[in-house]
Design a protein around this motif. Sequence first.
Motif, short mmCIF file in Angstrom:
data_model
loop_
_atom_site.label_atom_id
_atom_site.label_comp_id
_atom_site.label_asym_id
_atom_site.label_seq_id
_atom_site.Cartn_x
_atom_site.Cartn_y
_atom_site.Cartn_z
N VAL A 129 0.90 -1.27 0.09
CA VAL A 129 -0.03 -0.02 0.03
C VAL A 129 0.97 1.28 -0.21
O VAL A 129 0.76 2.21 -0.76
N LEU A 130 1.99 1.39 0.78
CA LEU A 130 2.64 2.37 0.93
C LEU A 130 3.64 2.70 -0.51
O LEU A 130 3.74 3.66 -0.76
N LYS A 145 2.44 1.93 -3.34
CA LYS A 145 1.81 2.48 -4.26
C LYS A 145 1.43 3.73 -4.08
O LYS A 145 1.35 4.63 -5.03
N ALA A 146 1.34 4.25 -2.81
CA ALA A 146 0.93 5.48 -2.55
C ALA A 146 2.30 6.40 -2.51
O ALA A 146 1.97 7.55 -3.07
N LEU A 148 4.11 9.98 3.09
CA LEU A 148 3.73 9.00 3.96
C LEU A 148 2.80 9.57 4.90
O LEU A 148 1.66 8.89 5.16
N PHE A 187 -0.55 10.82 3.43
CA PHE A 187 -1.31 9.59 2.92
C PHE A 187 -1.95 9.18 3.98
O PHE A 187 -3.24 8.81 4.05
N PHE A 209 -6.48 2.73 8.05
CA PHE A 209 -5.30 2.60 8.89
C PHE A 209 -5.89 2.05 10.21
O PHE A 209 -5.00 1.22 10.72
N LEU A 241 -7.09 -2.37 4.33
CA LEU A 241 -6.20 -1.50 3.28
C LEU A 241 -6.65 -1.80 2.11
O LEU A 241 -6.27 -0.87 1.15
N LEU A 291 -8.52 1.18 0.34
CA LEU A 291 -7.78 2.70 -0.28
C LEU A 291 -7.97 2.76 -1.53
O LEU A 291 -7.56 1.93 -2.61
N MET A 328 -6.09 4.61 -4.51
CA MET A 328 -4.58 4.97 -4.73
C MET A 328 -4.74 6.13 -5.73
O MET A 328 -5.45 6.27 -6.73
N PRO A 329 -3.63 7.18 -5.27
CA PRO A 329 -3.65 8.06 -6.11
C PRO A 329 -3.27 7.53 -7.54
O PRO A 329 -2.04 6.68 -7.64
#
Lengths: 84, 84
Positions: A39-40, A42-43, B55, B58, B66, B77, B80, B82-83
């Motif tokens: 997830v991180l 991707k972000a 981070l 986000f 989260f 998760l 979420l 995603m951008p």
Amino acid sequence: MAVEVVYRSTRDPEQLFMDKAEADRHDKMLELAETLRDVLQKAVPSLSEQQGEELGIFMAKNRAVFAKAFKNQAEALNELEMPG
Amino acid sequence: MAVEVVYRSTRDPEQLFMDKAEADRHDKMLELAETLRDVLQKAVPSLSEQQGEELGIFMAKNRAVFAKAFKNQAEALNELEMPG
């Protein structure tokens, strides 16, 4: 000599546990760490694989503290013990 | 012409809100983002300032998801967005 049972998570076969509950906890921790890493990454695409890995493991190991911080009290994060 | 009240967080003075509750939420979000940034940068020193910032923002913006993930269900998760 004798035969004994040991337990391990398939996500981390090197790490053996005498106690099944402990192996379960380790497996859960690694599962959360992997999901966080994905997830991180991707972000924040600029993260390296290594950074994603470290972030995931760090947060998954401190799951209870992060749960509190995200639920209502950011201050909970002050309890964290930092490596180094 | 008239005079009106607008609200802003001192952490982000550019962003004005007509609604105080919204300004409060924005301020809380930024507070959590800053705390996360600090904690993650200490835990993973190779992170750049920019990465720490991204981070933190986000995760703070997706606080509820989260919170769930750390409490008990990593699957949260998957919700979420995603951008990009």
